[in-house]
Design an enzyme around this catalytic site. Structure first.
Site, PDB file in Angstrom:
ATOM      1  N   THR A   1     -36.560   9.194 -14.070  1.00  0.00           N
ATOM      2  CA  THR A   1     -37.112  10.601 -14.009  1.00  0.00           C
ATOM      3  C   THR A   1     -37.612  11.032 -15.065  1.00  0.00           C
ATOM      4  O   THR A   1     -38.602  11.179 -15.161  1.00  0.00           O
ATOM      5  CB  THR A   1     -35.196  11.428 -14.169  1.00  0.00           C
ATOM      6  OG1 THR A   1     -34.836  11.148 -12.844  1.00  0.00           O
ATOM      7  CG2 THR A   1     -35.882  12.837 -13.940  1.00  0.00           C
TER       8      THR A   1
ATOM      9  N   SER B   1     -33.740   4.225 -11.547  1.00  0.00           N
ATOM     10  CA  SER B   1     -32.277   3.193 -12.762  1.00  0.00           C
ATOM     11  C   SER B   1     -31.193   2.312 -11.800  1.00  0.00           C
ATOM     12  O   SER B   1     -30.357   1.265 -11.801  1.00  0.00           O
ATOM     13  CB  SER B   1     -32.095   3.352 -13.065  1.00  0.00           C
ATOM     14  OG  SER B   1     -31.050   4.513 -13.186  1.00  0.00           O
TER      15      SER B   1
ATOM     16  N   THR C   1     -31.332   8.098 -15.815  1.00  0.00           N
ATOM     17  CA  THR C   1     -30.299   8.584 -16.365  1.00  0.00           C
ATOM     18  C   THR C   1     -28.808   7.660 -15.510  1.00  0.00           C
ATOM     19  O   THR C   1     -27.876   7.816 -15.890  1.00  0.00           O
ATOM     20  CB  THR C   1     -30.267   9.614 -16.681  1.00  0.00           C
ATOM     21  OG1 THR C   1     -30.150  10.638 -14.885  1.00  0.00           O
ATOM     22  CG2 THR C   1     -31.016  10.981 -17.769  1.00  0.00           C
ATOM     23  N   ASP C   2     -29.348   7.338 -14.142  1.00  0.00           N
ATOM     24  CA  ASP C   2     -28.056   7.437 -13.066  1.00  0.00           C
ATOM     25  C   ASP C   2     -27.497   5.947 -13.874  1.00  0.00           C
ATOM     26  O   ASP C   2     -26.181   6.177 -14.025  1.00  0.00           O
ATOM     27  CB  ASP C   2     -28.908   7.298 -11.857  1.00  0.00           C
ATOM     28  CG  ASP C   2     -28.874   8.578 -11.120  1.00  0.00           C
ATOM     29  OD1 ASP C   2     -28.634   9.360 -11.965  1.00  0.00           O
ATOM     30  OD2 ASP C   2     -29.662   8.206  -9.890  1.00  0.00           O
TER      31      ASP C   2
END
Ligand code: SIN
Length: 366
Positions: free
Chosen positions: A52, A99, A132-133
């Site tokens: 992101t 990710s 971030t995942d």
């Protein structure tokens, strides 16, 4: 849609690459004429993987359903001219994906390039931009395979670069500031988002949407930022018994799968995972690693038939899972959540750990 500012900066990025000045390898001048390469500042390498923080949406109010990993590393750097006040930076594009698409091959490539950068005396620190995942998985992996006192900082964003109040630029500036700070040395790999500094070893993503998502609820933060400057709660310290794995020559890693515990779970999933190539299993168990009677019987069977290593972790946010007895190839995940247990087991199996070594890997004693 990418903003015109991003596009203009991307279009001019190549102009700086041919600079005749004697810059450290890979470093380039800022695109701003008032920000020349500054030999008195530290040098930080930014490795971009996507996510992101490099995401682009069709409108400034879109914060879900956008394209993660749309913008290149030069665009990210040039969107934050303040970077040049704290460090000279160079960007390395490792991948540009959401990710969820980060593979062991990407991780190994990333880790080997980070290690090479840190081994260069001209480089003071490394920053990795990441979705971030699964950021906590890559950060944990890098934490276990890098040998350096220099700061390594993972950073992401919860809002795409095109969003109103995008968090990526300030997160990136804080991450680079941290990587350039001598007080950040000797703290292992760190995670920076939302003005907080966390240890990669314990920090996890706790909320799917909120900016305030990366936490280690029990272990806490290492520090925070005021006016972009890092402030630490403690002197440098590393997690108890943090191992190191040498992946300098690794080209692949063994398959380790995670099974999720719930009422009426399907015991056949363990057999199916091993049949599809899993050399290890991590169980996101109920309570302190609980599994069903039928599920345990299936686990016993795959261990007996295949010598599969099985780590009992927990689906709860926090807690410590001890091994139940001294059963060969069965381990408790200790403090590690399933996704971190998976990385740990993968690296230990790659390193050829035997049962006795695996047994002590997750435990805090000793
Ligand atoms: C991703 O993990 O690549 C998408 C989500 C995010 O970066 O926040």
């Amino acid at each position: 849609m990418v903003s015109s500012k991003f596009l203009a900066l991307a279009a001019t990025a190549s102009l700086a690459l041919g600079s005749p000045l004697p810059l450290p390898a890979g470093f380039r001048l800022s695109l701003r004429e008032d920000r020349p390469f500054n030999a008195s500042l530290p040098n930080v390498t930014i490795f971009a993987t996507g996510g992101t923080i490099a995401g682009s949406a069709s409108s400034s109010d879109q914060t879900t359903g956008y394209q993660a990993g749309a913008l290149g590393v030069d665009v990210l750097i040039d969107a934050v001219p303040e970077l040049w006040n704290v460090s000279n930076v160079r960007g390395v594009q490792v991948s540009n994906v959401g990710s969820e698409a980060v593979t062991p091959a990407v991780l190994l490539n990333l880790a080997q390039r980070v290690q090479a950068a840190l081994d260069d005396p001209l480089c003071q620190g490394a920053v990795i931009t990441h979705g971030t995942d699964t950021l906590e998985e890559s950060a944990f992996f890098v934490d276990l395979v890098i040998r350096s006192e220099k700061p390594v900082v993972f950073v992401g964003a919860m809002r795409p670069a095109t969003a109103i109040s995008a968090d990526g630029p300030i997160n990136l500036l804080e991450a680079v500031t941290l990587a350039a700070d001598p007080d950040a040395r000797g703290r292992g790999t760190m995670i920076v988002l939302n003005d907080r500094i966390g240890t990669a070893f314990y920090t996890t993503k706790t909320n799917a949407n909120s900016l305030d998502t990366f936490k280690a609820v029990e272990q806490g933060y290492l520090g925070f930022f005021i006016n972009i400057k890092p402030k630490f709660y403690f002197a440098p310290a590393l997690p108890w018994k943090k191992p190191y794995f040498d992946v300098t020559n690794a080209t692949s890693l063994p398959q380790v799968d995670i099974l999720f515990g719930h009422q009426a779970l399907n015991p056949a999933l363990a057999t199916a995972a091993v049949a599809s190539g899993a050399k290890g299993l991590v169980l996101a168990g109920m309570g302190a690693g609980g599994w069903t009677t039928e599920g345990d019987a299936a686990i016993d069977e795959v261990i007996k038939n295949n010598g599969t290593a099985v780590v009992y972790s927990r689906r709860s946010m926090d807690g410590y899972v001890e091994p139940e007895g001294d059963i060969e190839f069965v381990y408790g995940g200790g403090l590690l959540n399933p996704q971190k247990s998976r990385i740990m087991l993968q690296l230990a199996l790659y390193a050829g750990y035997e049962d006795a070594q695996l047994r002590t890997l997750f435990e805090l004693d000793g």
